[in-house]
Design an enzyme around this catalytic site. Structure first.
Site, short mmCIF file in Angstrom:
data_model
loop_
_atom_site.label_atom_id
_atom_site.label_comp_id
_atom_site.label_asym_id
_atom_site.label_seq_id
_atom_site.Cartn_x
_atom_site.Cartn_y
_atom_site.Cartn_z
N GLU A 109 -36.74 84.44 -36.34
CA GLU A 109 -35.49 83.99 -36.95
C GLU A 109 -35.04 82.78 -36.15
O GLU A 109 -34.77 82.89 -34.95
CB GLU A 109 -34.44 85.10 -36.90
CG GLU A 109 -33.13 84.72 -37.59
CD GLU A 109 -31.94 85.35 -36.93
OE1 GLU A 109 -31.02 84.61 -36.54
OE2 GLU A 109 -31.93 86.59 -36.81
N CYS A 133 -25.90 83.70 -35.53
CA CYS A 133 -26.92 83.08 -36.38
C CYS A 133 -26.42 82.92 -37.81
O CYS A 133 -26.97 82.13 -38.58
CB CYS A 133 -28.21 83.89 -36.35
SG CYS A 133 -27.97 85.67 -36.45
#
Length: 502
Positions: free
Chosen positions: A260, A297
Site C-alpha cells: 500500500e 493513508c
C-alpha cells in the site's frame, strides 16, 4: 521491561551495532541492529514452522491468534507509554489503535473458524459420463508459505508488527518474519514480547513469528530477497515500496508484493451539495484533513468542485477552519522533513494560490491549503502527487465536463468520495463509473479517514494506491492474499487436508 534485541524463532538475539529511537521527549533508547544472519535464521525457522503451522486445524490457529490479542492487551499500559514517547501520538489515539489491533486479530480468528474463506468446491466424479468420464475434483485455498512483513510508521500498532498484514498471514496459516520500523523500535519490541508469550502459551512452533529490528535497509533488503519468503506485505511510501516491489520482481523466482503506497483520496463536491452544505462540508473536511496531523493513508488531500459563489464560500470556510488548527507533532523527524519539502514545492508551484501556509518547526507541521484551476491541474502531473501530512488542494472546475476530466486523469486511489444531494443524482451517475475504476472504496457524503475492519472493507486500489488492485490490506478479505487455490484430483479422502476431509 522493553527488550532491545530482535526476536528470532523464540530467541532474543543481539548484535554489535546499535541504533536509537527518536523520542518526542525523554531519553533515547538503543536497540541492537538486525543482521542478514538474523533474517536468514528467521526465514529458515519460518520454513520449518510452516510444515506444522500451515496444516494446523483452524480452531488451533484461531486460539493462537486470540492468545496474541490477550497478551497485547496485557501490556496495554507499557504499549501506550512507549508509543507516546516514540511517536508523539496522544494516549487516547494509541489506546484506540490498540483496541482496533486486537479486535482485528480476534475478527480474523472468528473468520477462519467459520471456514468460508477456504472457498471449498467439489465436482464429484462422473465415471459413466460420455464421451469422457470426469474425475473427482476438490478445490481449497492453501497457505503460500512464510511471509515477510514491513512495519508501517503511521499506524505503529494497527499496520505494524501485529497489524493487518501479520494477522492475516498468520490466519491464513503462514509464518511471518517482520522487519520492525525504525521509528518505533520500543513499541515493536513490546509487541514482539506479546507474540513470544503467546507462542509459548499456545505451543506452536517458535518459527511462526520473528521480529528483526532494522535501523537502516540491510535487514529489509535481505528479507525481500530471501528464497524462503513466499510473499511480502508492506505499507509505506511510494518510493520505498516501488523499490521493494522491483526487488521482488527481479528475484530468480518472483514473489507477490502486496504494497500500500500512496493516495490523495479525492473528494468531489457536486453542485447541489455545494449549494446546500458548503459550510458543513468545509468544516468537516478541515477536521479530516488535519486529523492525526494528516498522517493517514486515507487523508483526503484533494477537493474538486465547480466554480461559483458557493465554491468561494466553501474556500472561505475551509480557510477559517484550518486557520484555527495549531501545529501538531509528526510521527518522525523524517516524515516532518518530507512534508516540509512537499509543502514548499506546492506553495511555489506556478499553478497554485496559497491560502494558508506556515513555516514548520522541527518535527511539527501546520495546516497548508492551496487552490488551483482544473485546467492547471490537468496540465500539472506533480499536483496529483500525495503530500503526506495536513495539506489540502482545492481544484476548481468550470463545469461538470471539466470535473469528469479531472476524475478520468486521476491515478489509482485507496478512496474517492462523492458529496451529493438528491439533485446531484445525474452527475453522480456519470462520476461513479469513473471513480469505481480508480479507487478501492467509493464513499458518499462522508470522509475517508476511518477504515472499518470488517468483511466488506476494501483498503487497496489500482497503482500507485497499491501494487495489487485485487487485494485489500484491511478486512477479512486480506487473508486471501496469502492463500492460493489447490485442486485435488482423485485424492483418497484420508490424506486430503483436514478441511476437505470434513
Amino acid at each position: 521491561m522493553v527488550k532491545t534485541q530482535s526476536l528470532v524463532a523464540g530467541e532474543w538475539l543481539t548484535s554489535d551495532t546499535v541504533f536509537s529511537n527518536e523520542p518526542v521527549s525523554g531519553t533515547a533508547d538503543q536497540f541492537a541492529q538486525g543482521t542478514p544472519e538474523m533474517i536468514n535464521r528467521a526465514c529458515e525457522a519460518a520454513e520449518e514452522a510452516f510444515w506444522s503451522y500451515g496444516s494446523l486445524p483452524r480452531t488451533e490457529r484461531a486460539a493462537f491468534l486470540r492468545n496474541v490479542a490477550t497478551q497485547i492487551d496485557a501490556l496495554g499500559g507499557e504499549i501506550t507509554a512507549m508509543g507516546s514517547k516514540e511517536t508523539g501520538l496522544p494516549e487516547a489515539r494509541l489506546e484506540g489503535e490498540r483496541g482496533r489491533t486486537v479486535a482485528q486479530i480476534r475478527l480474523f480468528a472468528d473468520h477462519i473458524e467459520a471456514g468460508d474463506y477456504l472457498d471449498e468446491r467439489h465436482e464429484a466424479a462422473l465415471p459413466d459420463r460420455s464421451p469422457l468420464p470426469r474425475p473427482d475434483l476438490r478445490l481449497i485455498q492453501r497457505p503460500v508459505g512464510p511471509v515477510g512483513i514491513f512495519g508501517a510508521s503511521n499506524f505503529p500498532l494497527a499496520f505494524s508488527v501485529a497489524g493487518g498484514d501479520t494477522a492475516s498471514a498468520l490466519a491464513a496459516g503462514c509464518p511471518v518474519v517482520v522487519k520492525g520500523h525504525p521509528a518505533h523500535p520500543g513499541l515493536s519490541s513490546l509487541i514482539a514480547q506479546a507474540f513470544d508469550a503467546a507462542i509459548k502459551a499456545s505451543g506452536v512452533h517458535p518459527g511462526v513469528f520473528s521480529m528483526v529490528h532494522d535501523g537502516g535497509r540491510i535487514a529489509g533488503e535481505t528479507l525481500v530477497k530471501h528464497p524462503l519468503i513466499s510473499a511480502i506485505g508492506f505499507t509505506g511510501s511510494l518510493r520505498g515500496g516501488r523499490a521493494l516491489f522491483d526487488l521482488c520482481a527481479q528475484r530468480p523466482i518472483p514473489i507477490p508484493f502486496f504494497g500500500e503506497l500512496g493516495s490523495t483520496n479525492p473528494m468531489f463536491i457536486l453542485p447541489e451539495a455545494l449549494a446546500n452544505r458548503a459550510d458543513a462540508i468545509a468544516r468537516n473536511w478541515a477536521g479530516s484533513l488535519t486529523q492525526g496531523c494528516g498522517q493517514f493513508c486515507t487523508n483526503p488531500g484533494i477537493v474538486v468542485l465547480t466554480a461559483g459563489e458557493r465554491a468561494e464560500a466553501f474556500t472561505e470556510a475551509v480557510t477559517e477552519a484550518l486557520g484555527a488548527v495549531d501545529a501538531q507533532t509528526m510521527l518522525t523527524s523524517g516524515i516532518a522533513s518530507v512534508f516540509a519539502e512537499g509543502r514548499k514545492q506546492f506553495c511555489s508551484h506556478t499553478a497554485t494560490a496559497v491560502l494558508i501556509s506556515a513555516e514548520d518547526r522541527a518535527r511539527e507541521a501546520s495546516p497548508c491549503l492551496l487552490s488551483t484551476s482544473a485546467e492547471a491541474w490537468l496540465e500539472s502531473e506533480d499536483l496529483g502527487e500525495e503530500i503526506f501530512g495536513p495539506l489540502g488542494l482545492i481544484v476548481v472546475a468550470r463545469d461538470m465536463d471539466e470535473m469528469l476530466a479531472v476524475a478520468k486523469k486521476l491515478q489509482g486511489q485507496l478512496t474517492a468520495t462523492l458529496h451529493m444531494d438528491a439533485g446531484d443524482t445525474s452527475s453522480a451517475l456519470k462520476l461513479l463509473p469513473i471513480l469505481e475504476r480508480k479507487a478501492g472504496r467509493v464513499l458518499a457524503n462522508g470522509f475517508p479517514t476511518g477504515v472499518e475492519v470488517c468483511d466488506a472493507m476494501v483498503h487497496g486500489g489500482p497503482y500507485p494506491a497499491s501494487t495489487n488492485f485485487g487485494a485489500t490490506s484491511v478486512g477479512t478479505l486480506a487473508i486471501r492474499r496469502f492463500l492460493r487455490p489447490v485442486c485435488y484430483q482423485n485424492i483418497p479422502a484420508d490424506i486430503l487436508p483436514l478441511d476437505l476431509q470434513n
